[in-house]
Design an enzyme around this catalytic site. Structure first.
Site, PDB file in Angstrom:
ATOM      1  N   GLY A 138     -17.271  13.582 -19.603  1.00  0.00           N
ATOM      2  CA  GLY A 138     -16.761  13.873 -18.244  1.00  0.00           C
ATOM      3  C   GLY A 138     -17.954  14.925 -17.850  1.00  0.00           C
ATOM      4  N   GLY A 178     -18.038  18.242 -18.072  1.00  0.00           N
ATOM      5  CA  GLY A 178     -18.278  19.091 -18.892  1.00  0.00           C
ATOM      6  C   GLY A 178     -19.503  18.759 -19.999  1.00  0.00           C
ATOM      7  N   GLY A 199     -16.539  13.371 -25.596  1.00  0.00           N
ATOM      8  CA  GLY A 199     -16.228  13.395 -24.049  1.00  0.00           C
ATOM      9  C   GLY A 199     -17.217  13.532 -23.018  1.00  0.00           C
ATOM     10  N   VAL A 202     -12.075   9.575 -30.714  1.00  0.00           N
ATOM     11  CA  VAL A 202     -12.133  10.507 -32.238  1.00  0.00           C
ATOM     12  C   VAL A 202     -10.482  10.954 -32.410  1.00  0.00           C
ATOM     13  CG1 VAL A 202     -12.234  13.053 -32.543  1.00  0.00           C
ATOM     14  CG2 VAL A 202     -14.109  11.931 -31.242  1.00  0.00           C
ATOM     15  N   ASP A 256     -11.407  21.136 -18.890  1.00  0.00           N
ATOM     16  CA  ASP A 256     -10.071  20.800 -18.748  1.00  0.00           C
ATOM     17  C   ASP A 256      -9.192  21.096 -20.290  1.00  0.00           C
ATOM     18  OD1 ASP A 256     -10.232  20.567 -16.226  1.00  0.00           O
ATOM     19  OD2 ASP A 256      -9.470  18.445 -16.074  1.00  0.00           O
ATOM     20  N   ALA A 266     -14.277  20.061 -11.449  1.00  0.00           N
ATOM     21  CA  ALA A 266     -15.428  19.672 -12.015  1.00  0.00           C
ATOM     22  C   ALA A 266     -16.582  20.711 -12.008  1.00  0.00           C
ATOM     23  CB  ALA A 266     -16.156  18.734 -10.939  1.00  0.00           C
ATOM     24  N   GLU A 278      -4.453  14.397  -1.441  1.00  0.00           N
ATOM     25  CA  GLU A 278      -5.456  13.256  -0.977  1.00  0.00           C
ATOM     26  C   GLU A 278      -4.771  11.866  -1.059  1.00  0.00           C
ATOM     27  OE1 GLU A 278      -9.630  15.330  -2.013  1.00  0.00           O
ATOM     28  OE2 GLU A 278      -8.661  14.756  -3.547  1.00  0.00           O
TER      29      GLU A 278
END
Lengths: 455, 455
Positions: free
Chosen positions: A30, A32, A28, A96, A317, A333, A188
């Protein structure tokens, strides 16, 4: 791809002939995953970063792609180019499908195997429909670039179709935009769609007045931005209502169809529904057989490892963990980045010979920011709460600051400038084939791609 | 869309209650159609501009989207926003399916009817395969934004798959990029792919050396850039070869498959083939039953009207007409714009009471420009021929000048700067679902969209 791309195909990292180093696999890319890799710079490890996409996304601005404010390449970066200065990092575009914890191998695409000494799972979440996956075609969620261009396409097509529609009721349904869920993304989205209908679009249409567009924000809970202090929630709601958004609280959606939604005892016809309510973690917990909460998030130990597997970390997450105040660490984030940093520190400490249990992760909440509409935002730093235009400036500067690279910052700044000065949203492009989205209600008339020749 | 959106749905232009004015329908919002509309500003007409896409594309830079240099929104503009200052212009997102010349109505989506007093057809071309439509899945062409992102995706995926491939022969096929057709688009694509493999990608890959990539430009004719003077053709070929492009002249492609191409007596394995050879006009000639050449281009009269129908004009790539030198007017943007201007002038003259036959169109060739690679271009102004770095600067400045609006110009300039200073191509994003493109050879492993959850 041919079916015989196998284990040997997977590099174990590092130049050929080098001494075998500790292998870290990060799944991943992102916030993290990327932070973990970045904080491991200089450590004696070979890293493989696996993602099923070739790009890192700046999630907090994804809604701006969905609302035609920004282009995809302004909030997404090829992972490879982010890693170009890091020869010890190998990037793999792969999905994966499982983890063989006994052999310490990650399964890729159901066939290839990627060995690890330490595994970091940062696989994120996907939107979920509270057990109603059949709602997805009617109410797409917003997690990927494809999601964003799909939602953008639906919003723009709805206005196009309304321009040609003569039946008033059908036109009303085309001009009704429902956002389900009033967290930051929902707020938003609703605020920006209202802005677009009010400021950007009116001079472009001849037969419809885009001010007529209804934007309805439906939330099952008692207030918008539930994670914020109550007075900021109240301010956000008032601001949304001033922008023309109808805020419907305390009623859960019980049906989404091509015709609209049912929520509480009400029914609302709409051709565009956007889902910003539930999420479900990636199947990482299933790969590991690890304990998870109802949303599928792994219940990690305080040091962010998976119970019974000190060599497997999970962050972002895809996990649930309590913060210092006892409440769960939010899925934002900065939290994912702090966790990535913590994991990198633990890996480095272990390689440096640290014995005993790893340090516990301690979350520091730096603040919550949400844009409501043009020049309106709310910020909760804990020690100070801000709202209105000043909050919006801080919001904008903070987001530009956190983008990667000078080019993206310049480009986003220019686009925002244009939106504010000229009311132009440059990314108002309807692309993607009809087939790509299985949009049941799409008109045969308004197709763009898909249908090749003709014009 | 519901099936009962009908003729009444189609506005006849102009505010309700206004005196009925002369109705001009323009089909197609490429360079020709847009120029017609722009040059009709101030004329006592109501205009409807019909396109099956919602955006105008700056075609000459489309290959830069396909090669990840520019973002889609930098070379595309929503047609509506281009028309926002023109209340007498109505924009319709619709597909034209025919023309009822007796009733003077355009058929939209097979059902709705749009009346006209004057009709301007500027419907362009689509790539064509010399009677082999079955080649299209293997060798996509480049005419739309979707084409460009599809080609971009294939090129980037080929490198990704090569990075994971162990079979050397298969890896070679993945690293072989064939461009069929050595006109300006083919030359620009081949040169830019070679640039990308040589300058942009090397630091990003660990297992493959992207310098190994073969870029093969196949042309049935005797030279590249056949429309240019021979010495510029020779220079272009030498420059391409210096960039590493293999130029194969004088052999026509006789087969395109998932495995590669056959051309002349040769066979070349490749997983990426791009078609820049033939084109075929839109079916405008069929709608009208008008005389057409073999590529389907309408043979218009010298005043750009369709024989027997002085109220129907056709311009741009959809027509064939001789220039002052007896050779056909080339299918390039300046030619389409000159024709659009001429048609607008004729319409205004007629409305002003001009009697007798309309003036003949006279094409003025302003020059030919083609980029070969980074800092290399050829220019033929007729009175002067340029090549190399100076030509490239003129090429770049001219293209930025012809973009629409300050934002796009700034944004493209910044991107080019980044490519040249940092060797970064910011738009290296693999998007679009697999289903959207029917790519037969796509790997199950590398999917991005389409497959929802997982990472």
């Amino acid at each position: 791809m041919p079916d015989d791309v196998h284990a040997e195909a997977i590099p174990e990292g590092g130049p050929a002939g080098a001494v075998r180093r500790h292998r870290v696999v990060v799944v991943g890319s992102g916030f993290g995953g990327l932070e973990t890799v970045q904080r491991l710079a200089g450590a004696p490890v070979d890293i493989t970063l696996v993602d099923q996409r070739n790009h890192h996304i700046f999630q907090p601005l994804l809604y701006q792609v969905a609302t035609a404010s920004l282009a995809t390449s302004e909030i997404a970066w090829p992972i490879r180019s982010l890693m170009r200065g890091r020869p010890e990092v190998t990037t793999l575009l792969a999905t994966v499908t499982g983890v063989d914890m006994a052999a310490r191998q990650v399964l890729l695409d159901g066939e290839a195997r990627l060995p690890y000494d330490t595994l970091v799972l940062a696989t994120g979440v996907r939107h979920a429909y509270f057990g109603h996956p059949e709602w997805e075609p009617f109410a797409p969620g917003l997690k990927t670039l494809e999601d964003a261009t799909r939602i953008r396409r639906r919003i723009l097509l709805a206005f196009e179709q309304a321009e040609r529609e003569t039946d008033r009721r059908r036109q009303d349904a085309l001009l009704t935009f429902i956002v389900v869920g009033a967290g930051p993304t929902g707020v938003e989205l609703a605020g920006t769609i209202a802005d677009m209908a009010r400021d950007t679009l009116p001079p472009d249409f001849r037969n419809i007045d885009t001010h007529r567009a209804r934007v309805v924000l439906i939330e099952a809970g008692p207030r918008v931005l539930a994670g914020y202090p109550e007075d900021l929630s109240a301010y956000a709601q008032r601001s949304l209502e001033r922008l023309g958004v109808e805020v419907e609280l305390g009623r859960a959606v019980s049906a989404c169809t091509a015709e609209g939604v049912v929520y509480g005892d009400r029914r609302l016809e709409a051709r565009t529904i956007i889902w910003a309510a539930g999420v479900r973690a990636s199947p990482a917990a299933e790969w590991l057989g690890a304990p998870a909460d109802r949303a599928g998030r792994i219940q990690v130990l305080p040091d962010l490892t998976v119970p019974g597997h000190p060599e497997i970390f999970a962050i972002g997450d895809t996990v649930t963990i309590a913060g210092p105040d006892g409440k769960p660490v939010p899925g934002i984030a900065p939290a994912a980045k702090q966790e990535g940093r913590h994991v990198a520190g633990t890996i480095k400490a272990r390689l440096g010979g640290a014995a005993g249990p790893s340090a516990a992760f301690r979350y520091r909440h730096q603040g919550s920011l949400a844009q409501i509409g043009k020049k309106l935002a709310v910020i909760d730093f804990g020690w100070i709460k801000l709202r209105g235009a000043l909050a919006w400036w801080i919001w904008g500067i903070a987001h530009i600051y956190f983008l990667i690279g000078v080019r993206a910052r310049l480009s986003v700044a220019i686009n925002w400038l244009w939106i504010h000065i000229r009311n132009q949203r440059s990314a108002r492009l309807i692309t993607q084939g009809r087939g790509a989205e299985g949009l049941p209600e799409t008109s045969g008339s308004s197709g763009s791609a898909g249908a090749p020749p003709a014009l």
